[in-house]
Scaffold this motif. Structure first.
Motif, PDB file in Angstrom:
ATOM      1  N   ALA A  25       0.856  -1.185   0.000  1.00 14.58           N
ATOM      2  CA  ALA A  25       0.000   0.000   0.000  1.00 14.58           C
ATOM      3  C   ALA A  25       0.891   1.234   0.000  1.00 14.58           C
ATOM      4  O   ALA A  25       1.761   1.374   0.866  1.00 14.58           O
ATOM      5  CB  ALA A  25      -0.919   0.004   1.221  1.00 14.58           C
ATOM      6  N   VAL A  26       0.683   2.105  -0.979  1.00 19.71           N
ATOM      7  CA  VAL A  26       1.483   3.317  -1.129  1.00 19.71           C
ATOM      8  C   VAL A  26       0.553   4.513  -0.973  1.00 19.71           C
ATOM      9  O   VAL A  26      -0.330   4.740  -1.812  1.00 19.71           O
ATOM     10  CB  VAL A  26       2.181   3.360  -2.505  1.00 19.71           C
ATOM     11  N   SER A  27       0.715   5.269   0.091  1.00 20.37           N
ATOM     12  CA  SER A  27      -0.169   6.395   0.387  1.00 20.37           C
ATOM     13  C   SER A  27       0.246   7.625  -0.411  1.00 20.37           C
ATOM     14  O   SER A  27       1.390   8.074  -0.323  1.00 20.37           O
ATOM     15  CB  SER A  27      -0.144   6.720   1.882  1.00 20.37           C
ATOM     16  N   LEU A  28      -0.707   8.186  -1.163  1.00 18.17           N
ATOM     17  CA  LEU A  28      -0.464   9.404  -1.930  1.00 18.17           C
ATOM     18  C   LEU A  28      -0.806  10.651  -1.127  1.00 18.17           C
ATOM     19  O   LEU A  28      -0.149  11.682  -1.248  1.00 18.17           O
ATOM     20  CB  LEU A  28      -1.304   9.388  -3.216  1.00 18.17           C
ATOM     21  N   VAL A  29      -1.847  10.571  -0.340  1.00 16.29           N
ATOM     22  CA  VAL A  29      -2.258  11.677   0.517  1.00 16.29           C
ATOM     23  C   VAL A  29      -2.935  11.084   1.746  1.00 16.29           C
ATOM     24  O   VAL A  29      -3.699  10.121   1.643  1.00 16.29           O
ATOM     25  CB  VAL A  29      -3.203  12.647  -0.230  1.00 16.29           C
ATOM     26  N   ARG A  30      -2.602  11.632   2.924  1.00 17.18           N
ATOM     27  CA  ARG A  30      -3.184  11.158   4.170  1.00 17.18           C
ATOM     28  C   ARG A  30      -3.595  12.343   5.024  1.00 17.18           C
ATOM     29  O   ARG A  30      -3.085  13.453   4.894  1.00 17.18           O
ATOM     30  CB  ARG A  30      -2.189  10.298   4.957  1.00 17.18           C
ATOM     31  N   ARG A  31      -4.512  12.089   5.943  1.00 16.45           N
ATOM     32  CA  ARG A  31      -4.980  13.130   6.848  1.00 16.45           C
ATOM     33  C   ARG A  31      -3.834  13.721   7.657  1.00 16.45           C
ATOM     34  O   ARG A  31      -3.833  14.912   7.985  1.00 16.45           O
ATOM     35  CB  ARG A  31      -6.059  12.551   7.782  1.00 16.45           C
ATOM     36  N   ASP A  32      -2.825  12.900   7.989  1.00 15.51           N
ATOM     37  CA  ASP A  32      -1.722  13.368   8.825  1.00 15.51           C
ATOM     38  C   ASP A  32      -0.578  13.994   8.030  1.00 15.51           C
ATOM     39  O   ASP A  32       0.470  14.319   8.597  1.00 15.51           O
ATOM     40  CB  ASP A  32      -1.188  12.230   9.694  1.00 15.51           C
ATOM     41  N   GLY A  33      -0.748  14.172   6.708  1.00 15.91           N
ATOM     42  CA  GLY A  33       0.269  14.836   5.911  1.00 15.91           C
ATOM     43  C   GLY A  33       1.493  14.000   5.627  1.00 15.91           C
ATOM     44  O   GLY A  33       2.562  14.544   5.336  1.00 15.91           O
ATOM     45  N   ARG A  34       1.360  12.676   5.672  1.00 13.84           N
ATOM     46  CA  ARG A  34       2.476  11.780   5.403  1.00 13.84           C
ATOM     47  C   ARG A  34       2.256  11.046   4.080  1.00 13.84           C
ATOM     48  O   ARG A  34       1.128  10.888   3.607  1.00 13.84           O
ATOM     49  CB  ARG A  34       2.612  10.733   6.519  1.00 13.84           C
ATOM     50  N   VAL A  35       3.364  10.617   3.486  1.00 10.15           N
ATOM     51  CA  VAL A  35       3.324   9.600   2.431  1.00 10.15           C
ATOM     52  C   VAL A  35       4.021   8.375   3.001  1.00 10.15           C
ATOM     53  O   VAL A  35       5.012   8.489   3.725  1.00 10.15           O
ATOM     54  CB  VAL A  35       3.997  10.070   1.129  1.00 10.15           C
ATOM     55  N   VAL A  36       3.488   7.192   2.673  1.00 12.85           N
ATOM     56  CA  VAL A  36       3.917   5.974   3.364  1.00 12.85           C
ATOM     57  C   VAL A  36       3.917   4.814   2.384  1.00 12.85           C
ATOM     58  O   VAL A  36       3.055   4.733   1.499  1.00 12.85           O
ATOM     59  CB  VAL A  36       2.978   5.650   4.556  1.00 12.85           C
ATOM     60  N   VAL A  37       4.875   3.905   2.539  1.00 10.27           N
ATOM     61  CA  VAL A  37       4.852   2.609   1.865  1.00 10.27           C
ATOM     62  C   VAL A  37       4.757   1.536   2.942  1.00 10.27           C
ATOM     63  O   VAL A  37       5.564   1.511   3.874  1.00 10.27           O
ATOM     64  CB  VAL A  37       6.118   2.367   1.011  1.00 10.27           C
ATOM     65  N   LYS A  38       3.749   0.660   2.808  1.00 12.70           N
ATOM     66  CA  LYS A  38       3.557  -0.429   3.760  1.00 12.70           C
ATOM     67  C   LYS A  38       3.477  -1.760   3.028  1.00 12.70           C
ATOM     68  O   LYS A  38       2.991  -1.831   1.900  1.00 12.70           O
ATOM     69  CB  LYS A  38       2.269  -0.232   4.575  1.00 12.70           C
ATOM     70  N   ARG A  39       3.950  -2.796   3.696  1.00 12.86           N
ATOM     71  CA  ARG A  39       3.734  -4.173   3.267  1.00 12.86           C
ATOM     72  C   ARG A  39       2.661  -4.778   4.163  1.00 12.86           C
ATOM     73  O   ARG A  39       2.694  -4.627   5.378  1.00 12.86           O
ATOM     74  CB  ARG A  39       5.019  -4.982   3.395  1.00 12.86           C
ATOM     75  N   LYS A  40       1.714  -5.493   3.550  1.00 16.10           N
ATOM     76  CA  LYS A  40       0.692  -6.186   4.333  1.00 16.10           C
ATOM     77  C   LYS A  40       0.772  -7.672   4.030  1.00 16.10           C
ATOM     78  O   LYS A  40       0.808  -8.077   2.856  1.00 16.10           O
ATOM     79  CB  LYS A  40      -0.703  -5.666   4.012  1.00 16.10           C
ATOM     80  N   THR A  41       0.801  -8.479   5.078  1.00 17.53           N
ATOM     81  CA  THR A  41       0.878  -9.931   4.934  1.00 17.53           C
ATOM     82  C   THR A  41      -0.256 -10.581   5.712  1.00 17.53           C
ATOM     83  O   THR A  41      -0.787 -10.003   6.670  1.00 17.53           O
ATOM     84  CB  THR A  41       2.230 -10.457   5.429  1.00 17.53           C
ATOM     85  N   PRO A  42      -0.665 -11.787   5.311  1.00 19.54           N
ATOM     86  CA  PRO A  42      -1.822 -12.432   5.932  1.00 19.54           C
ATOM     87  C   PRO A  42      -1.595 -12.756   7.399  1.00 19.54           C
ATOM     88  O   PRO A  42      -0.480 -13.073   7.828  1.00 19.54           O
ATOM     89  CB  PRO A  42      -1.983 -13.717   5.107  1.00 19.54           C
ATOM     90  N   GLY A  43      -2.690 -12.674   8.158  1.00 20.69           N
ATOM     91  CA  GLY A  43      -2.679 -13.003   9.568  1.00 20.69           C
ATOM     92  C   GLY A  43      -2.453 -11.781  10.424  1.00 20.69           C
ATOM     93  O   GLY A  43      -1.382 -11.182  10.370  1.00 20.69           O
ATOM     94  N   GLY A  44      -3.466 -11.401  11.188  1.00 22.22           N
ATOM     95  CA  GLY A  44      -3.292 -10.245  12.049  1.00 22.22           C
ATOM     96  C   GLY A  44      -4.579  -9.465  12.203  1.00 22.22           C
ATOM     97  O   GLY A  44      -5.638  -9.843  11.696  1.00 22.22           O
ATOM     98  N   PRO A  45      -4.521  -8.310  12.885  1.00 23.37           N
ATOM     99  CA  PRO A  45      -5.721  -7.579  13.283  1.00 23.37           C
ATOM    100  C   PRO A  45      -6.288  -6.643  12.224  1.00 23.37           C
ATOM    101  O   PRO A  45      -7.404  -6.152  12.388  1.00 23.37           O
ATOM    102  CB  PRO A  45      -5.240  -6.782  14.491  1.00 23.37           C
ATOM    103  N   ALA A  46      -5.556  -6.347  11.162  1.00 21.04           N
ATOM    104  CA  ALA A  46      -6.001  -5.377  10.161  1.00 21.04           C
ATOM    105  C   ALA A  46      -6.739  -6.089   9.038  1.00 21.04           C
ATOM    106  O   ALA A  46      -6.152  -6.438   8.012  1.00 21.04           O
ATOM    107  CB  ALA A  46      -4.810  -4.586   9.614  1.00 21.04           C
ATOM    108  N   ASN A  47      -8.021  -6.378   9.248  1.00 20.44           N
ATOM    109  CA  ASN A  47      -8.831  -7.088   8.261  1.00 20.44           C
ATOM    110  C   ASN A  47      -8.163  -8.390   7.848  1.00 20.44           C
ATOM    111  O   ASN A  47      -8.093  -8.740   6.670  1.00 20.44           O
ATOM    112  CB  ASN A  47      -9.087  -6.196   7.038  1.00 20.44           C
TER     113      ASN A  47
END
Length: 266
Positions: free
Chosen positions: A163-185
């Motif tokens: 997930a690559v954030s282009l615009v966020r409420r907190d004014g950050r840009v972010v790159v995240k990796r998401k892998t199966p298993g865990g609390p985020a959906n």
């Protein structure tokens, strides 16, 4: 003002050629063609949007055989509604309700989850222009720092992707990796890179994200906004995200539009 982050690593190798574009059939029991991909080089993905009207929505995903379900040959949508507006993609006015077949009574676009049907994108350059219009909240979706507009790369599922954030409420840009298993959906996020960057609201801003495989089972991701490099990160533990996947657009509590979407072999 966009403040670039010094790149962490510069390297890259070309890997493979993308497969042919997925062809969807129309007619009874098939897909209704609401968005058509433009012609281009082999493997290129350039979906088009109508001047007005619903392209697809979560109702079509969860009720595929229902009369009036709006299917797209290009996109699937587990949450929210995608409209065409003046030839661009549009989230509609975000709310937290459940849409009907035509997204007339609600859009549910406060949680907007749009993924390509194609899952053959390996080394890929994704470019578009994005126009964030307004951030909102609903009773189901209170304000979060990550509210905004994001790109999906190497999308295998909502539990496994970048997930690559282009615009966020907190004014950050972010790159995240998401892998199966865990609390985020059903998955777990790991932040790979972050920086301060902002784009003007209610204006069109070009964005480009590039994902490429590197030797030793590493993946490099870069992000440019308005022609400025703002993130450059190498993931040293991508797991199955070293393999091709889909592309897509995610929105959280944000009304937005996007146009000139293209995914091209890198």
């Amino acid at each position: 003002m966009i403040r670039p982050l010094v790149r962490r690593r510069r390297a890259g190798v070309l890997t493979g050629v993308l497969l042919a574009v997925l062809l969807a059939s129309a007619g009874a029991g098939g897909l209704t063609l609401h968005a058509l991909g433009r012609g281009g080089p082999p493997g290129e993905f350039r979906p088009e949007f109508p001047e007005r009207g619903l392209v697809t929505n979560e109702f079509a995903y969860w009720h595929p055989d229902s009369p009036g379900a709006r299917h797209s040959p290009d996109w699937t949508m587990t949450s929210g509604s995608l409209f065409g507006l003046d030839g661009a993609g549009w989230s509609g006015r975000p709310d937290g309700g459940r849409p009907d077949a035509g997204s007339v009574r609600a859009t549910d676009s406060a949680v907007f989850r749009l993924a390509s049907r194609r899952r053959d994108f390996g080394d890929t350059r994704v470019s578009l222009e994005v126009r964030p219009m307004e951030m909102v909240t609903t009773a189901r979706t209170p304000a979060q720092p990550y509210d905004g507009v994001h790109l999906w790369l190497r999308f295998h599922s909502e539990q496994e992707c970048y997930a690559v954030s282009l615009v966020r409420r907190d004014g950050r840009v972010v790159v995240k990796r998401k892998t199966p298993g865990g609390p985020a959906n059903g998955g777990t996020y790991v932040t790979l890179a972050t920086a301060s960057a902002s784009i003007p609201p209610d204006a069109w801003t070009p964005a480009t994200a590039v994902v490429t495989d590197l030797p030793d089972h590493r993946v490099r991701i870069t992000l440019e906004l308005a022609g400025h490099r703002v993130l450059d990160v190498t993931d040293t533990a991508p797991g199955d995200l070293y393999l091709p996947g889909g592309v897509g657009v995610r929105g959280d509590n944000t009304e937005f539009m996007f146009r000139d979407f293209a995914a091209q072999p890198e």
